[in-house]
Design an enzyme around this catalytic site. Structure first.
Site: not given
Ligand code: NAD
Length: 243
Positions: A12-15, A19, A140, A153
């Site tokens: 999920t959320g792979a754009s 992801g 996280s 969060y």
């Molecule tokens: P990002 O914002 O770059 O990507 C998030 C992805 O989730 C995007 O592809 C977005 O389109 C998708 N998304 C958001 N809301 C959505 C929804 N309602 N339905 C479907 N897709 C949805 O962020 P990231 O850093 O790649 O985050 C990915 C995961 O890693 C998240 O769960 C985030 O909480 C976790 N995370 C990230 C960090 C960090 O520092 N980047 C730290 C801890 C945890």
């Protein structure tokens, strides 16, 4: 690519971000893929086409809001076989708790935590049929530690950690492993609102002296998907030694 027993993974959320990197890592490892996004279907379709062409696998892009139970039900109507589920979709919200609206609170909890319920409820029967499956929740470091200005969060990711441990116990007898990868600071758009000064201050706190890359997070998620079956119920932290 291993074509003998290709497995199917839903991410999920792979754009973008973690992801997207995870989709690339699983594709390189020979998995068929189902990828979702909430808004960026054209971008996700381009990625799916690239992965199909490069790796000769099946890769499907699907627009579905992870926090919406009817969207997730619509997605699972199209899935009849699943080996790996990566619950990666997530959003952050930075601000004082006292300033947060009910709608904002519910949205963070819906996308980050309720989504795991919607996907797992639908995926588990498919995995039970095969007496095998892997579920990896992207959590996280804040889920265990808590962060000021990120109470919702932190609460949502703390919920993901407890969800992971509890579901792992429920599913271990059925040979389905449930683990979480809890990231520290990873260099994605989620952190793009940080100023250069804030980023420097953040790096100064991290013993590795840098943010992690989405690729590193993806590698660990893939390794957990391929780990011995005795690994379950774990929250594995990837944070450069931060905590
Ligand atoms: P990002 O914002 O770059 O990507 C998030 C992805 O989730 C995007 O592809 C977005 O389109 C998708 N998304 C958001 N809301 C959505 C929804 N309602 N339905 C479907 N897709 C949805 O962020 P990231 O850093 O790649 O985050 C990915 C995961 O890693 C998240 O769960 C985030 O909480 C976790 N995370 C990230 C960090 C960090 O520092 N980047 C730290 C801890 C945890």
């Amino acid at each position: 690519m291993n074509t003998s027993h290709p497995k199917t993974a839903l991410i999920t959320g792979a754009s973008r971000g973690i992801g997207r990197a995870t989709a690339e890592a699983f594709a390189a490892a020979g998995y068929h893929l189902i990828l979702t996004c909430s808004h960026s279907l054209p971008d996700l379709e381009i990625l799916a086409e690239q992965l199909r062409t490069q790796y000769g696998l099946s890769c499907r892009a699907f627009q579905a809001d992870a926090g919406d139970p009817s969207d997730m039900a619509r997605l699972f109507e199209t899935i009849d076989d699943l080996d790996v589920l990566v619950n990666n979709a997530g959003i952050s919200h930075i601000g004082l708790l006292a300033d947060m609206t009910v709608k904002q609170w519910r949205r963070v909890l819906a996308v980050n935590l309720d989504s795991c319920f919607y996907t797992c409820r639908a995926a588990v029967p498919l995995m039970l049929k095969k007496h095998s499956g892997r579920i990896i929740n992207v959590s996280s470091a804040w889920g265990a530690r808590g962060a000021s200005m990120e109470v919702a969060y932190s609460a949502s990711k703390g919920g993901v950690n407890a969800f992971t441990r509890a579901l792992a116990k429920e599913l271990a007898p059925s040979n389905i492993q449930v683990n979480a990868v809890a990231c520290g600071a990873i260099d994605t758009d989620m952190n793009s609102s940080l100023s250069a000064e804030d980023l420097d201050a953040l790096k100064a706190e991290i013993p590795a002296d840098r943010l992690g890359s989405p690729r590193e997070a993806a590698q660990l998620i893939l390794q957990v998907a391929q780990a011995p079956g005795y690994l379950t119920g774990q929250i594995i932290t990837l944070d450069g030694g931060w905590y």
